[in-house]
Design a protein around this motif. Structure first.
Motif, mmCIF file in Angstrom:
data_model
loop_
_atom_site.group_PDB
_atom_site.id
_atom_site.type_symbol
_atom_site.label_atom_id
_atom_site.label_comp_id
_atom_site.label_asym_id
_atom_site.label_seq_id
_atom_site.Cartn_x
_atom_site.Cartn_y
_atom_site.Cartn_z
ATOM 1 N N GLN A 295 47.030 48.618 63.008
ATOM 2 C CA GLN A 295 46.996 47.562 64.023
ATOM 3 C C GLN A 295 48.392 47.189 64.515
ATOM 4 O O GLN A 295 48.540 46.666 65.619
ATOM 5 N N GLN A 296 49.408 47.447 63.694
ATOM 6 C CA GLN A 296 50.778 47.078 64.073
ATOM 7 C C GLN A 296 51.529 48.195 64.784
ATOM 8 O O GLN A 296 52.618 47.961 65.314
ATOM 9 N N LEU A 297 50.983 49.414 64.793
ATOM 10 C CA LEU A 297 51.719 50.560 65.332
ATOM 11 C C LEU A 297 51.915 50.446 66.838
ATOM 12 O O LEU A 297 50.992 50.089 67.579
ATOM 13 N N LEU A 298 53.109 50.781 67.280
ATOM 14 C CA LEU A 298 53.423 50.883 68.703
ATOM 15 C C LEU A 298 53.203 52.320 69.163
ATOM 16 O O LEU A 298 53.067 53.235 68.339
ATOM 17 N N PRO A 299 53.156 52.586 70.482
ATOM 18 C CA PRO A 299 53.074 53.972 70.956
ATOM 19 C C PRO A 299 54.216 54.813 70.390
ATOM 20 O O PRO A 299 55.350 54.330 70.239
ATOM 21 N N ASP A 300 53.935 56.058 70.050
ATOM 22 C CA ASP A 300 54.898 56.982 69.433
ATOM 23 C C ASP A 300 55.292 56.547 68.024
ATOM 24 O O ASP A 300 56.365 56.898 67.529
ATOM 25 N N MET A 301 54.416 55.785 67.375
ATOM 26 C CA MET A 301 54.539 55.508 65.951
ATOM 27 C C MET A 301 53.299 56.068 65.262
ATOM 28 O O MET A 301 52.178 55.920 65.769
ATOM 29 N N TYR A 302 53.491 56.695 64.116
ATOM 30 C CA TYR A 302 52.403 57.369 63.422
ATOM 31 C C TYR A 302 52.348 56.873 61.976
ATOM 32 O O TYR A 302 53.339 56.964 61.242
ATOM 33 N N GLY A 303 51.191 56.325 61.589
ATOM 34 C CA GLY A 303 51.022 55.856 60.227
ATOM 35 C C GLY A 303 50.897 57.017 59.256
ATOM 36 O O GLY A 303 50.217 58.005 59.537
ATOM 37 N N VAL A 304 51.549 56.901 58.088
ATOM 38 C CA VAL A 304 51.610 57.995 57.113
ATOM 39 C C VAL A 304 51.291 57.458 55.720
ATOM 40 O O VAL A 304 51.712 56.353 55.357
ATOM 41 N N ARG A 305 50.544 58.241 54.947
ATOM 42 C CA ARG A 305 50.401 57.954 53.520
ATOM 43 C C ARG A 305 51.357 58.885 52.783
ATOM 44 O O ARG A 305 51.042 60.050 52.515
ATOM 45 N N TRP A 306 52.528 58.337 52.416
ATOM 46 C CA TRP A 306 53.539 59.177 51.791
ATOM 47 C C TRP A 306 53.156 59.580 50.377
ATOM 48 O O TRP A 306 53.503 60.664 49.911
ATOM 49 N N SER A 307 52.471 58.699 49.671
ATOM 50 C CA SER A 307 52.000 59.004 48.319
ATOM 51 C C SER A 307 50.813 58.095 48.033
ATOM 52 O O SER A 307 50.358 57.365 48.915
#
Length: 377
Positions: A295-307
């Motif tokens: 919900q907080q991501l801006l355009p050209d931001m990608y959520g990642v599960r690093w671990s």
């Protein structure tokens, strides 16, 4: 009913996907990573097709020599050798631009690949026509060989199904090949030479080749859906670590992205709430955390599960302040789902690309900062 929605619904039935799954018929998914991946797929297949046809095209000279007289074989040999030369140049080009492939360059390379045999047909058909005018009788084998030459446009258009392109992207190339076929039938640019049989032949070229392209597009759609499932975490829907590293690697090599900030953010999740001890509750808690991040991501931001316990962001073109604001929002509990963060802090670390030598260094620096922050908390 909206005609576009109705068409998508029917295509979803045909493709065997869920109604809400997009059918990428006229527009490809908007994703930098996927655009680069499509470009690399095109160039890899271009590379294979180029060297395969560099072998097959001159080998077909032997068949021409067995079927046609010398006055026909000579021009055909010249045309085939020229086609082989251009295929070799295309092979070298695909090897040179592989690492920095862009979709525009790859698309133009497909156009050139299709143009080589199409122009060879445009060159060969007048040779056959002039020879037939001087020969009252031709053998069945010669007639069959000329007929196969006439079917080449269908093969060219069908070959577009090998590439991960939409119908909208395939259509200009298919129309260009059909136009070349029409020029052959017109005996130059004489429209009066196009009889009903010629128009019917052009229609067969488009329908037969277009059917193969449609089948390829639908397969491409299914493969893309499977690709997305492989790149995204099943529990949270966030991008997996390996996919995020691929994205960072592509952004690092992309010359157009050099002047823009490439950043990562990492946060350590707090301990799960007391009521999230069993597996379903744990899964719901993780899903809520991921949804809060999305919900907080801006355009050209990608959520990642690093671990398993670290979430974060890959960001392109945003200032350090913008990424800090987003991660600080995630640090606070007021914007999170009820019971998710409580009053526990979420530790954040980020590093700018211009201070690192590569994507691995970018990520390792951010992880080291996070571990230091956790140790001092």
């Amino acid at each position: 009913m909206n005609p576009a929605l109705f068409l998508n619904k029917q295509l979803s039935y045909f493709a065997g996907t869920a109604d809400e799954s997009p059918i990428h018929l006229f527009r490809a998914p908007a994703s930098p990573l996927f655009g680069h991946e499509r470009a690399r797929i095109v160039l890899r297949r271009m590379e294979v097709l180029s060297w395969v046809f560099m072998i097959l095209v001159p080998m077909w000279i032997l068949a021409d020599m067995l079927i046609f007289p010398p006055e026909v074989v000579g021009p055909l040999v010249f045309g085939r050798l020229m086609a082989t030369l251009f295929l070799g140049l295309l092979l070298v080009f695909s090897l040179v631009v592989m690492e920095r492939a862009s979709w525009l360059v790859s698309y133009l390379s497909v156009l050139f690949l299709m143009a080589i045999p199409a122009l060879f047909e445009l060159y060969a058909q007048p040779v056959f026509t002039a020879w037939q005018l001087t020969q009252p009788h031709i053998s069945q084998t010669q007639d069959a060989a000329i007929f196969l030459y006439r079917q080449l446009p269908i093969i060219y258009i069908s070959g577009l199904a090998l590439f991960p392109m939409t119908l909208g992207e395939s259509l200009p190339i298919a129309l260009a090949i059909t136009a070349i076929d029409a020029v052959v039938d017109m005996d130059g640019l004489n429209l009066n030479a196009l009889h009903a049989a010629h128009w019917a032949g052009l229609w067969v070229v488009l329908v037969t080749g277009g059917t193969a392209v449609l089948a390829g597009v639908l397969q491409f759609n299914l493969l893309w859906q499977n690709h997305r499932l492989a790149d995204f975490d099943a529990e949270t829907g966030l991008m997996k670590r390996a996919a995020a590293m691929d994205l960072l690697g592509w952004l690092w090599r992309d010359k157009s992205a050099v002047a823009r900030h490439i950043s990562v953010g990492i946060m350590a999740l707090p301990a799960a709430p007391a009521g999230a001890g069993d597996e379903p509750a744990q899964a719901k808690w993780l899903a809520d955390e991921a949804e809060c991040l999305r919900q907080q991501l801006l355009p050209d931001m990608y959520g990642v599960r690093w671990s398993s316990r670290w979430f974060g962001v890959v960001s392109l073109g945003h200032t350090p302040r913008e990424l800090d604001d987003l991660m600080n929002t995630m640090r606070g509990y007021a914007f999170a789902p009820v019971g998710t963060h409580g009053h526990r802090p979420v530790v954040v670390a980020e590093r700018l690309a211009d201070q690192c030598v590569g994507p691995n260094n970018l990520l390792s620096t951010a992880e080291r900062k996070l571990r230091q922050a956790l140790a001092s908390a």
